[in-house]
Design a protein around this motif. Structure first.
Motif, PDB file in Angstrom:
ATOM      1  N   LEU A   1      95.726 139.689  74.289  1.00  0.00           N
ATOM      2  CA  LEU A   1      94.694 139.191  73.380  1.00  0.00           C
ATOM      3  C   LEU A   1      94.909 137.699  73.205  1.00  0.00           C
ATOM      4  O   LEU A   1      95.987 137.243  72.795  1.00  0.00           O
ATOM      5  CB  LEU A   1      94.760 139.899  72.022  1.00  0.00           C
ATOM      6  N   ARG A   2      93.871 136.955  73.545  1.00  0.00           N
ATOM      7  CA  ARG A   2      93.925 135.493  73.439  1.00  0.00           C
ATOM      8  C   ARG A   2      93.002 135.030  72.330  1.00  0.00           C
ATOM      9  O   ARG A   2      91.917 135.612  72.157  1.00  0.00           O
ATOM     10  CB  ARG A   2      93.482 134.855  74.759  1.00  0.00           C
ATOM     11  N   VAL A   3      93.433 134.013  71.607  1.00  0.00           N
ATOM     12  CA  VAL A   3      92.590 133.479  70.536  1.00  0.00           C
ATOM     13  C   VAL A   3      92.484 131.969  70.690  1.00  0.00           C
ATOM     14  O   VAL A   3      93.392 131.326  71.218  1.00  0.00           O
ATOM     15  CB  VAL A   3      93.154 133.831  69.133  1.00  0.00           C
ATOM     16  N   ALA A   4      91.384 131.415  70.221  1.00  0.00           N
ATOM     17  CA  ALA A   4      91.154 129.981  70.340  1.00  0.00           C
ATOM     18  C   ALA A   4      91.874 129.229  69.237  1.00  0.00           C
ATOM     19  O   ALA A   4      91.975 129.714  68.109  1.00  0.00           O
ATOM     20  CB  ALA A   4      89.652 129.705  70.246  1.00  0.00           C
TER      21      ALA A   4
ATOM     22  N   VAL B   1      94.633 129.593  73.067  1.00  0.00           N
ATOM     23  CA  VAL B   1      93.956 128.786  74.081  1.00  0.00           C
ATOM     24  C   VAL B   1      93.358 127.573  73.369  1.00  0.00           C
ATOM     25  O   VAL B   1      92.549 127.723  72.451  1.00  0.00           O
ATOM     26  CB  VAL B   1      92.867 129.609  74.807  1.00  0.00           C
ATOM     27  N   LEU B   2      93.791 126.392  73.780  1.00  0.00           N
ATOM     28  CA  LEU B   2      93.424 125.155  73.081  1.00  0.00           C
ATOM     29  C   LEU B   2      92.034 124.671  73.517  1.00  0.00           C
ATOM     30  O   LEU B   2      91.783 124.474  74.712  1.00  0.00           O
ATOM     31  CB  LEU B   2      94.458 124.069  73.401  1.00  0.00           C
ATOM     32  N   ALA B   3      91.167 124.491  72.535  1.00  0.00           N
ATOM     33  CA  ALA B   3      89.833 123.951  72.827  1.00  0.00           C
ATOM     34  C   ALA B   3      89.893 122.431  72.917  1.00  0.00           C
ATOM     35  O   ALA B   3      90.446 121.773  72.036  1.00  0.00           O
ATOM     36  CB  ALA B   3      88.850 124.364  71.737  1.00  0.00           C
ATOM     37  N   VAL B   4      89.306 121.904  73.994  1.00  0.00           N
ATOM     38  CA  VAL B   4      89.168 120.451  74.155  1.00  0.00           C
ATOM     39  C   VAL B   4      87.682 120.124  74.171  1.00  0.00           C
ATOM     40  O   VAL B   4      86.903 120.770  74.888  1.00  0.00           O
ATOM     41  CB  VAL B   4      89.843 119.992  75.474  1.00  0.00           C
ATOM     42  N   ASN B   5      87.275 119.155  73.374  1.00  0.00           N
ATOM     43  CA  ASN B   5      85.880 118.724  73.381  1.00  0.00           C
ATOM     44  C   ASN B   5      85.624 117.893  74.640  1.00  0.00           C
ATOM     45  O   ASN B   5      86.276 116.878  74.867  1.00  0.00           O
ATOM     46  CB  ASN B   5      85.596 117.871  72.144  1.00  0.00           C
TER      47      ASN B   5
ATOM     48  N   LEU C   1     101.092 128.892  73.372  1.00  0.00           N
ATOM     49  CA  LEU C   1      99.985 128.148  73.990  1.00  0.00           C
ATOM     50  C   LEU C   1      99.907 128.531  75.466  1.00  0.00           C
ATOM     51  O   LEU C   1     100.885 128.380  76.209  1.00  0.00           O
ATOM     52  CB  LEU C   1     100.206 126.641  73.828  1.00  0.00           C
ATOM     53  N   ALA C   2      98.744 129.066  75.892  1.00  0.00           N
ATOM     54  CA  ALA C   2      98.678 129.672  77.218  1.00  0.00           C
ATOM     55  C   ALA C   2      97.635 129.038  78.130  1.00  0.00           C
ATOM     56  O   ALA C   2      97.651 129.290  79.341  1.00  0.00           O
ATOM     57  CB  ALA C   2      98.373 131.166  77.089  1.00  0.00           C
ATOM     58  N   ALA C   3      96.702 128.254  77.583  1.00  0.00           N
ATOM     59  CA  ALA C   3      95.651 127.671  78.427  1.00  0.00           C
ATOM     60  C   ALA C   3      94.876 126.627  77.621  1.00  0.00           C
ATOM     61  O   ALA C   3      95.073 126.485  76.410  1.00  0.00           O
ATOM     62  CB  ALA C   3      94.702 128.759  78.935  1.00  0.00           C
ATOM     63  N   ILE C   4      94.012 125.926  78.342  1.00  0.00           N
ATOM     64  CA  ILE C   4      93.107 124.945  77.725  1.00  0.00           C
ATOM     65  C   ILE C   4      91.691 125.361  78.082  1.00  0.00           C
ATOM     66  O   ILE C   4      91.411 125.682  79.239  1.00  0.00           O
ATOM     67  CB  ILE C   4      93.395 123.537  78.291  1.00  0.00           C
ATOM     68  N   TYR C   5      90.796 125.381  77.084  1.00  0.00           N
ATOM     69  CA  TYR C   5      89.415 125.745  77.397  1.00  0.00           C
ATOM     70  C   TYR C   5      88.433 124.730  76.857  1.00  0.00           C
ATOM     71  O   TYR C   5      88.783 123.888  76.013  1.00  0.00           O
ATOM     72  CB  TYR C   5      89.077 127.153  76.877  1.00  0.00           C
TER      73      TYR C   5
ATOM     74  N   ALA D   1     101.621 122.592  83.153  1.00  0.00           N
ATOM     75  CA  ALA D   1     101.533 123.950  83.714  1.00  0.00           C
ATOM     76  C   ALA D   1     100.366 124.746  83.127  1.00  0.00           C
ATOM     77  O   ALA D   1     100.080 125.856  83.590  1.00  0.00           O
ATOM     78  CB  ALA D   1     102.845 124.694  83.458  1.00  0.00           C
ATOM     79  N   LEU D   2      99.683 124.208  82.113  1.00  0.00           N
ATOM     80  CA  LEU D   2      98.640 125.015  81.456  1.00  0.00           C
ATOM     81  C   LEU D   2      97.413 125.187  82.352  1.00  0.00           C
ATOM     82  O   LEU D   2      96.895 124.208  82.899  1.00  0.00           O
ATOM     83  CB  LEU D   2      98.205 124.352  80.143  1.00  0.00           C
ATOM     84  N   PRO D   3      96.915 126.411  82.496  1.00  0.00           N
ATOM     85  CA  PRO D   3      95.683 126.603  83.260  1.00  0.00           C
ATOM     86  C   PRO D   3      94.460 126.077  82.508  1.00  0.00           C
ATOM     87  O   PRO D   3      94.446 126.049  81.274  1.00  0.00           O
ATOM     88  CB  PRO D   3      95.595 128.123  83.440  1.00  0.00           C
ATOM     89  N   LEU D   4      93.449 125.672  83.259  1.00  0.00           N
ATOM     90  CA  LEU D   4      92.203 125.136  82.682  1.00  0.00           C
ATOM     91  C   LEU D   4      91.119 126.217  82.721  1.00  0.00           C
ATOM     92  O   LEU D   4      90.889 126.815  83.770  1.00  0.00           O
ATOM     93  CB  LEU D   4      91.749 123.897  83.465  1.00  0.00           C
ATOM     94  N   TRP D   5      90.440 126.423  81.578  1.00  0.00           N
ATOM     95  CA  TRP D   5      89.471 127.506  81.438  1.00  0.00           C
ATOM     96  C   TRP D   5      88.117 126.991  80.938  1.00  0.00           C
ATOM     97  O   TRP D   5      87.736 127.274  79.790  1.00  0.00           O
ATOM     98  CB  TRP D   5      89.966 128.515  80.405  1.00  0.00           C
ATOM     99  N   PRO D   6      87.364 126.252  81.748  1.00  0.00           N
ATOM    100  CA  PRO D   6      86.029 125.858  81.277  1.00  0.00           C
ATOM    101  C   PRO D   6      85.107 127.071  81.219  1.00  0.00           C
ATOM    102  O   PRO D   6      85.456 128.141  81.740  1.00  0.00           O
ATOM    103  CB  PRO D   6      85.569 124.868  82.348  1.00  0.00           C
TER     104      PRO D   6
END
Ligand SMILES: Cc1ncc(COP(=O)(O)O)c(C=O)c1O
Length: 364
Positions: free
Chosen positions: A109-112, A136-140, A169-173, A208-213
């Motif tokens: 389960l991932r949360v923003a 999962v870190l939100a980037v504007n 912290l598992a990814a950037i979205y 190392a963080l994956p990118l999740w657009p």
């Protein structure tokens, strides 16, 4: 007396039609693009809200599902999904028991986490769940909605997450929804600019963080770039005017959702009224200010709406008479689906099934 429904001619209107062949083709095409580039697909279910569609996406190879709300995630469990990302800023500790129950039924389960103030609130929620959650870190990247604005803020969020034993912290979205305003010829350049922003933030916190657009306009471009690890498009498997007319990332013949309507009055030359208004189409309009267009290519547009009436205009409108039925491609499909309990599944003109919009109204 029960009537057997075999054909769309047997249906009472207005009714939302889902073309199963087109749906499966759109699901397959997105999955094939992702597979060809080794990119994970986590479709956003906010568009379809249907267990049946989620099942098809997962069977085609989707790794997980993205959801906007906890209620959407709960509604998708019967699909057999094992990995869910809730791409919204959770702040109320009272959802913690529901999150814990979800986590217990999933492998992941991932949360923003969407800003410094939000990180503080999320920590309280995560502690209350007493479960391991992936953040999962939100980037504007230009929509100017959620997401950290500066690298310093990203670092501060990462530091807050690191201190919380329940979060990793598992990814950037990002949701690059501003791409609906891009001209088709600008899409590749602008998608690459968005990737560059994501890469800049990643370099500052953890390479190392994956990118999740996540956006249907850019999903295939992003996947083919070789620079992102997951894409999270929502509307791609149905399509609408935004994707088929403005963004042109699919053709009108690929759009899988139409609204079947009936002409109920011809009060004046150049005007036909239909039996579907904003309670069917929502009030969302296309870039050109329309609520929909005739799906068969005739010069007929839904130019405005009241609650139970649609106003048709266009060069071919005077060919219409009372009782005529026509299929309309909506301006924005997500809000149309959220207004109907079920969709009627068709193969061409043949009615083959009826699917429940399971997460309809699940806004909490
Ligand atoms: C956070 C987030 N991710 C993904 C999506 C999917 O975008 P689209 O409907 O363009 O495919 C949305 C859409 O609103 C969103 O808000």
């Amino acid at each position: 007396m029960a009537t057997t429904i075999n054909s769309i001619d047997d249906l009472i209107t207005p009714v939302v039609l889902l073309d199963r062949t087109r749906l499966d083709k759109n699901i397959r095409a997105m999955q094939d693009t992702c597979d060809a580039h080794g990119v994970g697909l986590w479709p956003h279910i906010k568009t379809h809200k249907m267990v049946e569609v989620a099942r098809r996406q997962l069977a085609a190879g989707a790794q997980g599902l993205s959801c906007a709300k906890v209620g959407e995630a709960e509604a998708m469990l019967p699909s057999g999904v094992k990995r869910i990302f809730i791409a919204h800023s959770l702040v109320d500790v009272r959802v913690a028991p529901r999150l814990a129950a979800l986590a217990d039924q999933l492998d992941e389960l991932r949360v923003a986490v969407t800003s410094v103030p939000h990180a503080e609130a999320l920590v309280a929620v995560a502690v209350a769940t007493d479960r391991n959650l992936e953040a999962v870190l939100a980037v504007n990247t230009g929509l100017n909605r959620e997401g950290v604005r500066t690298v310093d803020e990203a670092k501060a969020v990462a530091a807050i997450i690191k201190r919380c034993p329940q979060l990793k912290l598992a990814a950037i979205y990002t949701h690059e929804g501003q791409m609906y305003g891009a001209k088709p010829e600008e899409q590749v350049v602008r998608a690459n600019e968005i990737i560059a922003i994501l890469e800049k933030f990643r370099a500052a916190i953890d390479p190392a963080l994956p990118l999740w657009p996540g956006c249907s306009v850019t999903a295939k471009i992003m996947a083919a770039s070789g620079k992102v690890q997951v894409v999270r498009p929502g509307a791609y498997m149905f399509g609408d005017m935004a994707l088929a007319v403005s963004s042109k990332v699919m053709g009108p013949a690929d759009v899988a959702i139409h609204v079947l309507v009936t002409v109920v009055d011809r009060p004046a030359p150049g005007l036909a009224l239909i039996d579907a208004g904003s309670k069917v189409f929502s009030s969302d309009k296309s870039k050109a200010g329309l609520n929909g267009i005739a799906a068969d290519g005739r010069d007929i547009q839904v130019v405005s709406l009241n609650e139970e009436h649609g106003y048709l205009g266009g060069g071919d409108v005077d060919t219409l008479k009372i009782g005529d039925r026509l299929q309309i491609m909506p301006a924005h499909v997500c809000t149309v689906i959220n207004l109907t309990d079920t969709v009627t599944v068709v193969e061409g003109d043949r009615v083959v099934d009826q699917w429940c919009v399971d997460a309809r109204g699940k806004v909490q």
